[in-house]
Design a protein around this motif. Sequence first.
Motif: not given
Length: 333
Positions: A90-103
């Motif tokens: 629900x946080x919008x289109x920038x919410x994936x960056x902290x998650x994807x930084x891990x991978x």
Amino acid sequence: MRRVVRFLVGVTLGGSAFVAYLRFVGVDSVVTRATAIAPWAVPVVVALVVAEGLADGIGVWASVNPSETVSPGQAVQFALAGDFFDTLSPAGPVSSEPIMARFIGVTTGTTYSEALGVRGVAKYVKSGSQLLVSTVLAVVLLVGTPSARFVAVTLGGSLVGLVAVGGLAVRSRDRISGVLVALLGPVVARLSSLYRETPHDRSVVASALDRFWSRVVRFRDEPELVALVGLGGVLEQLLTAAALWVALAGTGTPVGLLPIVALIPLPQVASVVPVPASVGAYDVLLGGALAVVTGAPAPATAAAVVVVRTVSIPFGLSAGGLSAAFLRGWRPR
């Protein structure tokens, strides 16, 4: 065997999210949307939506390249997985960056803070490039339309604000780091004491922030990669606009393509609504803006928007879920 398990997990992730989407909007509603445009337009819209998802890999490849070269296939995988997390959040289109930084960090052999730095710059450059194109088009095409002047003002103001905030952040990075170390240092020390005999101290936070900023400023020496990230974002913008343009033509309402291109970044404000994929809010904002700017009937613009979204959201959930399952880095280190 492990690849089979990952595949099944990916199918489960994407399938479950897709089923949840269908339950939210209703199967009958989806069928109605799909039949709202001419049959010839549906496969074209699908092809353009898929192309837009793949084009996101350009920016991912260019941004990750300073850390460690990744293959085009891996870049597309990162892009699709990022879309999956963005759609669910629900946080919008920038919410994936902290998650994807891990991978990304695991795949490229870099730290989390470094991976977060390169992806943060990519999002910033991508948004700035799209806003720049939209602002120029809005000034040229829309400023003479009284009812659409707010579009040019909104886009231009967003661009100025984005540039100002980004420049101020880079110039004041030492002060920002000092504040963050003071705020996060005690939190990190407390949390690390739960699983370490010797807790982390403030120096760990300071070191992580130094690595983050070093990756951010490193892009000053890689202007060709910055340009490639921007071009990738503009290509995504064009493909999304083309999908809407085809969908509108399929409703029997042909309009100009360039005004649609100008409007693509506008509905991002819908991300303030805490609903995954901003379902409903995004559709209303974009459909209404298209009706105001292009002069097309509101029912036609609404039908075009919901058809494109009915294709893009399931694609992001299904292909993105499968891509996410095959990422390296699910196991904690």
